[in-house]
Scaffold this active site. Structure first.
Site, short mmCIF file in Angstrom:
data_model
loop_
_atom_site.label_atom_id
_atom_site.label_comp_id
_atom_site.label_asym_id
_atom_site.label_seq_id
_atom_site.Cartn_x
_atom_site.Cartn_y
_atom_site.Cartn_z
N LEU B 162 31.91 7.86 -32.72
CA LEU B 162 32.40 6.49 -33.00
C LEU B 162 33.48 6.39 -33.67
CD1 LEU B 162 30.93 3.88 -31.61
CD2 LEU B 162 30.49 3.22 -33.92
N GLY B 163 34.79 7.09 -33.36
CA GLY B 163 35.73 7.00 -33.92
C GLY B 163 36.83 5.91 -33.40
N ILE B 165 38.39 5.77 -30.32
CA ILE B 165 38.10 5.77 -29.01
C ILE B 165 36.68 5.23 -28.86
CG2 ILE B 165 37.92 7.17 -26.99
CD1 ILE B 165 39.95 8.81 -27.98
N SER B 184 27.48 10.27 -34.81
CA SER B 184 28.66 10.19 -35.47
C SER B 184 28.55 11.02 -36.84
CB SER B 184 29.37 8.80 -35.65
OG SER B 184 30.73 8.90 -35.77
N ARG B 185 29.68 11.32 -37.26
CA ARG B 185 29.52 12.21 -38.54
C ARG B 185 28.73 11.38 -39.48
NH1 ARG B 185 35.55 14.40 -39.30
NH2 ARG B 185 35.59 12.32 -38.13
N GLY B 241 36.92 13.43 -24.43
CA GLY B 241 37.29 13.95 -25.63
C GLY B 241 38.25 15.14 -25.28
N ARG B 242 37.42 16.34 -25.54
CA ARG B 242 37.95 17.85 -25.13
C ARG B 242 36.89 18.68 -24.32
NH1 ARG B 242 42.21 15.91 -25.88
NH2 ARG B 242 43.51 16.55 -27.52
N GLU B 271 41.30 24.31 -19.30
CA GLU B 271 42.47 23.69 -18.62
C GLU B 271 43.52 24.64 -18.50
OE1 GLU B 271 43.15 20.16 -20.71
OE2 GLU B 271 41.30 19.42 -20.29
N HIS B 289 43.00 15.72 -17.16
CA HIS B 289 43.38 15.23 -18.44
C HIS B 289 44.42 14.10 -18.67
CE1 HIS B 289 43.21 16.96 -22.92
NE2 HIS B 289 43.73 15.78 -23.01
N ALA B 291 43.87 10.81 -19.06
CA ALA B 291 43.15 9.30 -19.75
C ALA B 291 44.33 8.54 -20.23
CB ALA B 291 41.94 9.62 -20.45
#
Lengths: 325, 325
Positions: B162-163, B165, B184-185, B241-242, B271, B289, B291
């Site tokens: 929950l950063g 984005i 989240s962290r 994300g990644r 990728e 990729h 977005a």
């Protein structure tokens, strides 16, 4: 095939009709006219069924219910459509004959609004184009050969028809940071969005038009050449209402010639015909009138249909939305 | 090709690099290393350029920036990446060498969140599948041969990370009537959504997982077999994300075997390779990729890059997000 069960003339089958039919076959005799190629009188006589034995029709927007058909069934009293719209039904004739029309009411509003957002994001951000592009995503092909995507945030979105669906669309657009405006039959005092008196006026101030009004004589081709001209060549049109709300021929011409930016279309003028010129355009997302076709909405609507038929044949008050006008 | 202008080593070209290059060619000498097949030392000597003359690199996530490359440029002081993430850069080495890393900061957050919503609606409501289906939409083919769509409203959506984005994703999901939760962290005191201590815990309560945390050693394969198991066979995963946040091999296996409901993937583990098993699945939406690839965000980021380079070479304080850690 005459039985003691009430006959239900099924003109257009809902997608999950087979389930519905097997669940209620102990209560009703479903006449699957949609599967026959005969005209109605011959179809009924082939089953040895009198037209006067039919008191209810089940239909959807895939098949028209014209005046002569309504008049050929002297005992007809109820027409149940699994759609929100009634543009496939001769409503004045129903009124004259005293046939009640039960619709899906607002059952689909939220799904259709969700779908409209999906189309809007897809067209602006080129998701369907990206999806196709992913297949050939090899390093050597970068930069990607798709039209540049455009940000949703900050876009001026004009809603054509701020009814149930339009209101849900507006609600969903707010946190994207879009500037929302609308045109509708009447100005709504309950909403904070600017009102415009006509589609052409709202188009002139918009980057995107979301068309979600119902189809009536007044709204036929409400998005015409002048509206598209006002929207401009970067403009995007999303249509989740009915195909004939838009002058489709003009829209197709402009999409092909680049006189309009893009379109997300769930509905078409001559369904199931989709203008073939649109099939290869990367700035167009097409869908076969599927905005309301979720499992959840169909189960809900079939419960509504069952409740409506039950109330009607048991002479109980109907719990479901019924249009008398 | 040695000039008096500062040399900028361009490792991965932004999509609109040609425009950028022509606009700033009077200020910088852009070394288009990305277009060469030579190793860096040979590339530089072919241009008669000394490694010690290079003080800045421009890169993106398409090309890794490893320790040996960083060490081969003794005067390197600035690394500008046009991405939010820095997982393609050897950050500890940058720290050791005192190389400043300037990123795109939050420039893309809203676009990526918009795209995540687009993927989520698309996968649940089958928009890309409907788009393909529109091509063969003939009456005789109904009911449509695509998996049933599912309603967005009421879905329990677990956000992984929950950063910036993730927060934008949550904000957009609210009016759809989704039940939002997150891992989240750390627990955020400023949000009303339920917090779960791990991805597996949030997955167990979710219908949809939206993965949007940054990729670090701790988050590598944060969505693993156990998380997919907890999400269940109707569950949907959206990843903006990644690629390496997800155990892709396991995800592909489950998508093919029907052990998971669907996926919307903008990022992949290797990728530009997209697992070919996914290309034909109607419950999967793929995107290369893309977005953050809107015209608006790219113009914005190129302005940021220009400002960062200008500040650096003029010894002025940088106005753009710079990571010193």
């Amino acid at each position: 095939m005459a039985t003691d069960l009430p006959n239900i003339l099924v003109m257009g089958p809902p997608l999950i009709f087979p389930d519905f039919q097997s669940q209620y076959s102990h209560s009703y005799n479903f006449l699957t006219f949609f599967a026959s190629s005969l005209p109605l009188p011959q179809y009924l006589s082939s089953l040895n069924i009198l037209p006067s034995s039919i008191r209810a029709i089940l239909c959807n927007n895939m098949q028209r219910v014209p005046a002569d058909l309504l008049r050929s069934l002297p005992s007809l009293a109820l027409l149940v459509t699994t759609t929100m719209g009634t543009d496939h039904i001769d409503m004045p004739e129903c009124r004259r004959l005293g046939v009640r029309v039960a619709t899906a009411g607002g059952s689909f509003s939220e799904d259709v609004a969700d779908f409209a957002l999906g189309l809007l994001i897809d067209v602006l951000m080129r998701i369907s184009a990206a999806n196709r592009c992913a297949k050939k995503w090899l390093r050597s092909e970068l930069p990607r050969n798709i039209p540049p995507a455009s940000r949703v945030g900050g876009k001026r979105v004009g809603i054509v028809g701020l009814g149930k669906i339009g209101t849900e669309v507006a609600k969903r657009l707010e946190p994207f940071g879009c500037k929302i405006m609308y045109t509708s039959r009447t100005k709504k005092s309950s909403v904070p969005y600017p009102f415009y008196g006509s589609a052409v006026e709202v188009a002139a101030e918009s980057d995107v038009l979301v068309v979600c009004c119902s189809l009536t004589e007044e709204t036929h081709h409400i998005v015409d050449r002048a509206v598209m001209e006002a929207l401009g060549k970067e403009g995007v049109i999303v249509n989740v209402g009915r195909g004939s709300l838009i002058d489709e021929k003009e829209l197709v011409r402009r999409l092909v010639s680049g006189e309009i930016g893009g379109a997300g279309l769930d509905v078409f003028q001559n369904e199931p015909l989709v203008p073939c010129e649109l099939l290869s355009l990367d700035n167009v997302v097409l869908s076969p009138h599927a905005a309301a076709v979720t499992s959840e909405s169909f189960h809900h609507i079939m419960e509504l249909v069952a409740a409506t038929l039950h109330a009607f044949f048991e002479n109980k008050p109907s719990l479901t939305p019924v249009m008398q006008d």
